[in-house]
Design a protein around this motif. Structure first.
Motif, PDB file in Angstrom:
ATOM      1  N   MET A 102       0.833  -1.204   0.000  1.00 24.67           N
ATOM      2  CA  MET A 102       0.000   0.000   0.000  1.00 24.67           C
ATOM      3  C   MET A 102       0.875   1.265   0.000  1.00 24.67           C
ATOM      4  O   MET A 102       1.714   1.448   0.873  1.00 24.67           O
ATOM      5  N   LEU A 103       0.641   2.124  -1.003  1.00 20.61           N
ATOM      6  CA  LEU A 103       1.332   3.406  -1.077  1.00 20.61           C
ATOM      7  C   LEU A 103       0.779   4.336  -0.003  1.00 20.61           C
ATOM      8  O   LEU A 103      -0.418   4.607   0.042  1.00 20.61           O
ATOM      9  N   LEU A 104       1.658   4.821   0.872  1.00 23.20           N
ATOM     10  CA  LEU A 104       1.249   5.749   1.935  1.00 23.20           C
ATOM     11  C   LEU A 104       1.418   7.200   1.519  1.00 23.20           C
ATOM     12  O   LEU A 104       0.646   8.063   1.920  1.00 23.20           O
ATOM     13  N   GLY A 105       2.457   7.465   0.743  1.00 19.50           N
ATOM     14  CA  GLY A 105       2.736   8.827   0.308  1.00 19.50           C
ATOM     15  C   GLY A 105       3.863   8.819  -0.704  1.00 19.50           C
ATOM     16  O   GLY A 105       4.648   7.875  -0.765  1.00 19.50           O
ATOM     17  N   GLU A 106       3.923   9.898  -1.496  1.00 22.86           N
ATOM     18  CA  GLU A 106       4.993  10.002  -2.488  1.00 22.86           C
ATOM     19  C   GLU A 106       5.251  11.467  -2.779  1.00 22.86           C
ATOM     20  O   GLU A 106       4.395  12.325  -2.551  1.00 22.86           O
ATOM     21  N   GLY A 107       6.456  11.733  -3.279  1.00 22.76           N
ATOM     22  CA  GLY A 107       6.798  13.106  -3.585  1.00 22.76           C
ATOM     23  C   GLY A 107       8.224  13.250  -4.070  1.00 22.76           C
ATOM     24  O   GLY A 107       8.789  12.314  -4.644  1.00 22.76           O
ATOM     25  N   THR A 108       8.781  14.430  -3.803  1.00 22.79           N
ATOM     26  CA  THR A 108      10.143  14.740  -4.231  1.00 22.79           C
ATOM     27  C   THR A 108      10.921  15.320  -3.056  1.00 22.79           C
ATOM     28  O   THR A 108      10.336  15.861  -2.108  1.00 22.79           O
ATOM     29  N   HIS A 109      12.230  15.195  -3.141  1.00 22.95           N
ATOM     30  CA  HIS A 109      13.100  15.677  -2.070  1.00 22.95           C
ATOM     31  C   HIS A 109      14.372  16.240  -2.695  1.00 22.95           C
ATOM     32  O   HIS A 109      14.878  15.696  -3.668  1.00 22.95           O
ATOM     33  N   LEU A 110      14.849  17.338  -2.130  1.00 19.61           N
ATOM     34  CA  LEU A 110      16.065  18.001  -2.588  1.00 19.61           C
ATOM     35  C   LEU A 110      17.073  17.998  -1.456  1.00 19.61           C
ATOM     36  O   LEU A 110      16.736  18.351  -0.324  1.00 19.61           O
ATOM     37  N   ARG A 111      18.302  17.582  -1.747  1.00 21.25           N
ATOM     38  CA  ARG A 111      19.388  17.608  -0.768  1.00 21.25           C
ATOM     39  C   ARG A 111      20.584  18.316  -1.390  1.00 21.25           C
ATOM     40  O   ARG A 111      20.737  18.335  -2.610  1.00 21.25           O
ATOM     41  N   PHE A 112      21.408  18.891  -0.517  1.00 21.91           N
ATOM     42  CA  PHE A 112      22.620  19.577  -0.945  1.00 21.91           C
ATOM     43  C   PHE A 112      23.833  18.924  -0.309  1.00 21.91           C
ATOM     44  O   PHE A 112      23.813  18.590   0.885  1.00 21.91           O
ATOM     45  N   ILE A 113      24.898  18.774  -1.084  1.00 26.73           N
ATOM     46  CA  ILE A 113      26.164  18.277  -0.554  1.00 26.73           C
ATOM     47  C   ILE A 113      26.863  19.433   0.144  1.00 26.73           C
ATOM     48  O   ILE A 113      26.994  20.521  -0.429  1.00 26.73           O
ATOM     49  N   VAL A 114      27.287  19.197   1.397  1.00 22.56           N
ATOM     50  CA  VAL A 114      27.993  20.224   2.169  1.00 22.56           C
ATOM     51  C   VAL A 114      29.219  19.616   2.838  1.00 22.56           C
ATOM     52  O   VAL A 114      29.252  18.425   3.141  1.00 22.56           O
ATOM     53  N   ASP A 115      30.206  20.463   3.067  1.00 24.90           N
ATOM     54  CA  ASP A 115      31.349  20.091   3.884  1.00 24.90           C
ATOM     55  C   ASP A 115      30.900  20.188   5.345  1.00 24.90           C
ATOM     56  O   ASP A 115      30.410  21.243   5.768  1.00 24.90           O
ATOM     57  N   ARG A 116      31.045  19.124   6.086  1.00 23.63           N
ATOM     58  CA  ARG A 116      30.561  19.082   7.472  1.00 23.63           C
ATOM     59  C   ARG A 116      31.127  20.222   8.319  1.00 23.63           C
ATOM     60  O   ARG A 116      30.381  20.909   9.017  1.00 23.63           O
ATOM     61  N   ASP A 117      32.447  20.397   8.297  1.00 28.77           N
ATOM     62  CA  ASP A 117      33.090  21.404   9.145  1.00 28.77           C
ATOM     63  C   ASP A 117      32.658  22.817   8.771  1.00 28.77           C
ATOM     64  O   ASP A 117      32.355  23.630   9.638  1.00 28.77           O
ATOM     65  N   LYS A 118      32.632  23.115   7.471  1.00 31.64           N
ATOM     66  CA  LYS A 118      32.211  24.457   7.034  1.00 31.64           C
ATOM     67  C   LYS A 118      30.764  24.719   7.433  1.00 31.64           C
ATOM     68  O   LYS A 118      30.414  25.802   7.884  1.00 31.64           O
ATOM     69  N   PHE A 119      29.920  23.721   7.247  1.00 28.01           N
ATOM     70  CA  PHE A 119      28.499  23.862   7.577  1.00 28.01           C
ATOM     71  C   PHE A 119      28.334  24.176   9.063  1.00 28.01           C
ATOM     72  O   PHE A 119      27.619  25.105   9.440  1.00 28.01           O
ATOM     73  N   MET A 120      28.991  23.396   9.910  1.00 25.32           N
ATOM     74  CA  MET A 120      28.857  23.585  11.355  1.00 25.32           C
ATOM     75  C   MET A 120      29.469  24.903  11.808  1.00 25.32           C
ATOM     76  O   MET A 120      28.981  25.522  12.759  1.00 25.32           O
ATOM     77  N   SER A 121      30.519  25.372  11.123  1.00 28.28           N
ATOM     78  CA  SER A 121      31.167  26.617  11.526  1.00 28.28           C
ATOM     79  C   SER A 121      30.280  27.840  11.251  1.00 28.28           C
ATOM     80  O   SER A 121      30.520  28.902  11.807  1.00 28.28           O
ATOM     81  N   ARG A 122      29.283  27.683  10.424  1.00 32.42           N
ATOM     82  CA  ARG A 122      28.385  28.801  10.084  1.00 32.42           C
ATOM     83  C   ARG A 122      27.234  28.954  11.067  1.00 32.42           C
ATOM     84  O   ARG A 122      26.475  29.936  10.984  1.00 32.42           O
ATOM     85  N   LEU A 123      27.100  28.024  12.006  1.00 29.47           N
ATOM     86  CA  LEU A 123      26.035  28.127  12.993  1.00 29.47           C
ATOM     87  C   LEU A 123      26.373  29.218  13.990  1.00 29.47           C
ATOM     88  O   LEU A 123      27.508  29.364  14.401  1.00 29.47           O
ATOM     89  N   PRO A 124      25.369  29.996  14.399  1.00 28.52           N
ATOM     90  CA  PRO A 124      25.636  31.024  15.421  1.00 28.52           C
ATOM     91  C   PRO A 124      25.971  30.348  16.744  1.00 28.52           C
ATOM     92  O   PRO A 124      25.502  29.248  17.019  1.00 28.52           O
ATOM     93  N   PRO A 125      26.784  31.006  17.579  1.00 28.58           N
ATOM     94  CA  PRO A 125      27.107  30.412  18.887  1.00 28.58           C
ATOM     95  C   PRO A 125      25.842  30.297  19.735  1.00 28.58           C
ATOM     96  O   PRO A 125      24.917  31.095  19.598  1.00 28.58           O
TER      97      PRO A 125
END
Length: 130
Positions: A102-125
């Motif tokens: 039984m199909l419960l749901g369907e759709g689309t999803h978008l993801r972006f490739i990021v560098d873990r360290d750079k991504f985390m460094s952009r978070l506010p303290p």
């Protein structure tokens, strides 16, 4: 290398912890829509995980899905994700969730490739953290 057609399936068993009542998205003891969508995101993340450069991960940018049928406590739900387009650091997926056939749901999803360290460094303290 991330290629069109990469796919993954993730599963969960519906328990009290993932119901609409517990999550706060509704007042029925059925799989919460946000949890179904999180399972879809998990399948997409895992579909490309082993193909990413070292130090990189993916983050969700957009998800759009129907939720057509309810799932009761005890049901096993599986989410399938398949890469449909790759444009640099942007990856598009077709996603769907099922309980048995039984199909419960369907759709689309978008993801972006990021560098873990750079991504985390952009978070506010965090407030109150020195």
């Amino acid at each position: 290398m991330i290629e069109i057609g990469l796919r993954h399936t993730s599963e969960l068993t519906v328990t009290d912890t993932v119901t609409a009542i517990t999550i706060g998205s509704g007042d029925m003891p059925v799989l919460a829509t946000p949890m179904m969508m999180a399972l879809m995101e998990n399948a997409a993340m895992l579909a490309v995980k082993d193909e990413l450069p070292e130090g990189c991960t993916t983050v969700g940018g957009h998800i759009e899905s129907s939720h057509l049928k309810p799932s009761k406590i005890g049901d096993v739900v599986r989410a399938e994700a398949e890469v449909t387009k790759v444009d640099g650091k942007k990856i598009e997926f077709k996603v769907a969730a099922y309980s048995g056939d039984m199909l419960l749901g369907e759709g689309t999803h978008l993801r972006f490739i990021v560098d873990r360290d750079k991504f985390m460094s952009r978070l506010p303290p965090q407030a109150g953290v020195l």
